[in-house]
Design an enzyme around this catalytic site. Structure first.
Site, PDB file in Angstrom:
ATOM      1  CG  MET A  71      -1.400  -1.419  -8.279  1.00 10.73           C
ATOM      2  SD  MET A  71      -0.637  -1.567  -9.900  1.00 10.73           S
ATOM      3  CE  MET A  71      -1.988  -1.079 -10.973  1.00 10.73           C
TER       4      MET A  71
ATOM      5  CB  VAL B  34      -6.158  -0.688   0.728  1.00  7.38           C
ATOM      6  CG1 VAL B  34      -6.463   0.800   0.861  1.00  7.38           C
ATOM      7  CG2 VAL B  34      -7.444  -1.501   0.776  1.00  7.38           C
TER       8      VAL B  34
ATOM      9  CE  LYS C 135      -8.781  -4.833  -2.479  1.00 10.56           C
ATOM     10  NZ  LYS C 135      -8.084  -3.655  -2.948  1.00 10.56           N
TER      11      LYS C 135
ATOM     12  CB  SER D  17      -6.238  -8.383  -8.783  1.00 11.23           C
ATOM     13  OG  SER D  17      -5.315  -7.352  -8.602  1.00 11.23           O
TER      14      SER D  17
ATOM     15  CG  HIS E  11      -8.128  -4.850 -12.445  1.00 15.59           C
ATOM     16  ND1 HIS E  11      -7.956  -6.052 -13.092  1.00 15.59           N
ATOM     17  CD2 HIS E  11      -7.089  -4.755 -11.571  1.00 15.59           C
ATOM     18  CE1 HIS E  11      -6.874  -6.642 -12.629  1.00 15.59           C
ATOM     19  NE2 HIS E  11      -6.340  -5.873 -11.707  1.00 15.59           N
TER      20      HIS E  11
ATOM     21  CG  ASN F 196      -5.133 -10.714 -13.253  1.00 16.79           C
ATOM     22  OD1 ASN F 196      -4.086 -10.464 -13.856  1.00 16.79           O
ATOM     23  ND2 ASN F 196      -5.548 -10.000 -12.232  1.00 16.79           N
TER      24      ASN F 196
HETATM   25  N1  LIG Z   1       0.456  -4.836  -7.798  1.00 20.20           N
HETATM   26  C1  LIG Z   1      -0.132  -5.004  -8.958  1.00 20.20           C
HETATM   27  O1  LIG Z   1       0.483  -5.314  -9.964  1.00 20.20           O
HETATM   28  C2  LIG Z   1      -1.614  -4.778  -9.096  1.00 20.20           C
HETATM   29  C3  LIG Z   1      -2.164  -4.671 -10.395  1.00 20.20           C
HETATM   30  C4  LIG Z   1      -3.534  -4.437 -10.516  1.00 20.20           C
HETATM   31  C5  LIG Z   1      -4.313  -4.332  -9.386  1.00 20.20           C
HETATM   32  N2  LIG Z   1      -3.748  -4.456  -8.146  1.00 20.20           N
HETATM   33  C6  LIG Z   1      -4.620  -4.320  -6.975  1.00 20.20           C
HETATM   34  O2  LIG Z   1      -4.429  -3.023  -6.420  1.00 20.20           O
HETATM   35  C7  LIG Z   1      -4.627  -3.087  -5.001  1.00 20.20           C
HETATM   36  C8  LIG Z   1      -3.400  -2.540  -4.308  1.00 20.20           C
HETATM   37  O3  LIG Z   1      -2.302  -3.334  -4.667  1.00 20.20           O
HETATM   38  P1  LIG Z   1      -0.805  -2.804  -4.492  1.00 20.20           P
HETATM   39  O4  LIG Z   1       0.040  -3.792  -5.233  1.00 20.20           O
HETATM   40  O5  LIG Z   1      -0.699  -1.351  -4.824  1.00 20.20           O
HETATM   41  O6  LIG Z   1      -0.620  -3.000  -2.910  1.00 20.20           O
HETATM   42  P2  LIG Z   1       0.559  -2.462  -1.986  1.00 20.20           P
HETATM   43  O7  LIG Z   1       0.645  -3.394  -0.849  1.00 20.20           O
HETATM   44  O8  LIG Z   1       1.781  -2.184  -2.779  1.00 20.20           O
HETATM   45  O9  LIG Z   1      -0.006  -1.042  -1.484  1.00 20.20           O
HETATM   46  C9  LIG Z   1      -1.148  -0.900  -0.702  1.00 20.20           C
HETATM   47  C10 LIG Z   1      -1.088   0.409   0.048  1.00 20.20           C
HETATM   48  O10 LIG Z   1      -2.323   0.592   0.763  1.00 20.20           O
HETATM   49  C11 LIG Z   1      -2.018   1.188   1.995  1.00 20.20           C
HETATM   50  N3  LIG Z   1      -3.119   1.003   2.938  1.00 20.20           N
HETATM   51  C12 LIG Z   1      -3.419  -0.072   3.719  1.00 20.20           C
HETATM   52  N4  LIG Z   1      -4.541   0.177   4.437  1.00 20.20           N
HETATM   53  C13 LIG Z   1      -4.955   1.425   4.103  1.00 20.20           C
HETATM   54  C14 LIG Z   1      -6.038   2.242   4.519  1.00 20.20           C
HETATM   55  N5  LIG Z   1      -6.936   1.817   5.413  1.00 20.20           N
HETATM   56  N6  LIG Z   1      -6.150   3.490   3.989  1.00 20.20           N
HETATM   57  C15 LIG Z   1      -5.241   3.927   3.098  1.00 20.20           C
HETATM   58  N7  LIG Z   1      -4.191   3.191   2.657  1.00 20.20           N
HETATM   59  C16 LIG Z   1      -4.055   1.962   3.162  1.00 20.20           C
HETATM   60  C17 LIG Z   1      -0.709   0.516   2.420  1.00 20.20           C
HETATM   61  O11 LIG Z   1      -0.043   1.286   3.414  1.00 20.20           O
HETATM   62  C18 LIG Z   1       0.030   0.462   1.089  1.00 20.20           C
HETATM   63  O12 LIG Z   1       0.823   1.635   0.885  1.00 20.20           O
HETATM   64  C19 LIG Z   1      -4.930  -4.554  -4.671  1.00 20.20           C
HETATM   65  O13 LIG Z   1      -6.325  -4.726  -4.638  1.00 20.20           O
HETATM   66  C20 LIG Z   1      -4.343  -5.305  -5.853  1.00 20.20           C
HETATM   67  O14 LIG Z   1      -4.982  -6.534  -6.097  1.00 20.20           O
HETATM   68  C21 LIG Z   1      -2.419  -4.654  -7.976  1.00 20.20           C
END
Ligand SMILES: NC(=O)c1ccc[n+]([C@@H]2O[C@H](COP(=O)([O-])OP(=O)(O)OC[C@H]3O[C@@H](n4cnc5c(N)ncnc54)[C@H](O)[C@@H]3O)[C@@H](O)[C@H]2O)c1
Length: 283
Positions: free
Chosen positions: A14, A90, A97, A119, A140, A190
């Site tokens: 994201m 993250v 978080k 989410s 979101h 969702n």
């Molecule tokens: N994937 C989806 O479709 C989607 C859609 C809407 C919301 N979300 C939400 O977005 C958030 C991220 O999801 P995602 O799918 O991008 O996850 P992801 O696992 O693809 O990416 C998360 C990133 O955060 C980084 N990270 C971890 N700890 C960290 C820190 N302390 N400081 C900085 N970066 C850090 C990781 O290295 C990774 O690159 C989650 O809360 C998820 O629920 C995801």
């Protein structure tokens, strides 16, 4: 409040495109992750969104470089001292978080709004670890962030009306469509999406139909552009499973958690981002 500079924490599935949507509106944004390679991955995602527009004749190449120049990659918080609006993206784990929110509380100006792209997790519990729970709000996005217009602005118990309004205004400024919602499990989208996807997951478990066959039937029916298993791979199986478990906890067994998905996540196969999930993916 007017947002002169923003930041995104987490440059994964994201985060890169979230930064792209902000820079697209002409706003400088810091994109932070824990390693250079992850930051580069996020910057690459932003670049590829603009690159596609250049190829379609919708954007000048020079403008691509200018917009990309608005995103500053970072692996520390040294450029967070003057940010007005931060979006945390993250992985979906409350302790991770909360640690990030504690850090953000320490490194950003007191006026800054701290938003989460969570989410399903509680905005109230994220706000509680900061000294400014009134300035903590859900923001979101939906996948893919560069395309999907909707943003759920989620109010925790302590979110002030002013913060919710500022987040709503910011969403409009970056040309998204905000809806305000309460901190209910699954928020709005969702909860609706998973109620139908749950039925398809359950059907697969009950009948044993091949997941690719089921995806093909759904895609060919034009009920959705892709089937539920391929979609889950794109979104990230860890994220999808977390949301599914949260909904099942909150609303009971009418929300399905797919056993095959649990096995894949336990084995570290998280879908497109790790190269393997229900499908094999090339990078
Ligand atoms: N994937 C989806 O479709 C989607 C859609 C809407 C919301 N979300 C939400 O977005 C958030 C991220 O999801 P995602 O799918 O991008 O996850 P992801 O696992 O693809 O990416 C998360 C990133 O955060 C980084 N990270 C971890 N700890 C960290 C820190 N302390 N400081 C900085 N970066 C850090 C990781 O290295 C990774 O690159 C989650 O809360 C998820 O629920 C995801």
């Amino acid at each position: 409040m007017f947002v002169f500079k923003a930041a995104v924490v987490g440059a994964g599935t994201m985060g890169g495109e979230i930064a792209q949507t902000i820079a697209d509106a002409g706003i400088p944004v810091v994109l932070k992750d824990v390693k250079d390679e992850f930051v580069e991955h996020g910057l690459g995602k932003a670049r590829s969104v603009w690159q596609a527009r250049v190829e379609q004749g919708k954007l000048e190449a020079a403008e691509l470089e200018r917009r990309l120049g608005l995103i500053t990659g970072a692996t520390d918080y040294s450029s967070f001292g003057d940010v007005d609006f931060v979006i945390e993206a993250v992985p979906e784990r409350i302790e991770l978080k909360q640690a990030v929110f504690e850090e953000l509380d320490a490194v950003t100006p007191g006026r800054a709004i701290l938003a989460s792209n969570t989410s399903a997790l509680s905005i109230t519990e994220l706000g509680e670890v900061t000294g400014r729970p009134d300035k903590v709000v859900g923001f979101h996005y939906f996948y893919p962030a560069s395309v999907m217009r909707l943003i759920e602005v989620v109010e925790g118990e302590d979110t002030s009306p002013g913060t919710a309004q500022s987040a709503t205004n910011f969403a409009q400024r970056i040309r998204k469509l905000p809806i305000r919602c309460a901190e209910a499990p699954g928020f709005v989208v969702n909860r609706i999406l998973n109620s139908s996807v749950s039925e398809l997951w359950r059907y697969q478990v009950e009948t044993g139909i091949d997941v690719k066959e089921l995806d093909k039937i759904v895609a060919e029916s034009k009920a959705a552009p892709v089937g539920p298993f391929y979609l889950s791979d794109l979104l990230g199986l860890d994220t999808v499973l977390n949301v599914a478990m949260h909904l099942a906890d909150a609303y009971g067994e009418r929300f399905c958690t797919h056993p095959g998905m649990k096995e894949l996540v336990a084995a570290g196969n998280l879908g497109a981002k790790t190269g393997k999930g229900f499908y094999e993916h090339s990078s």
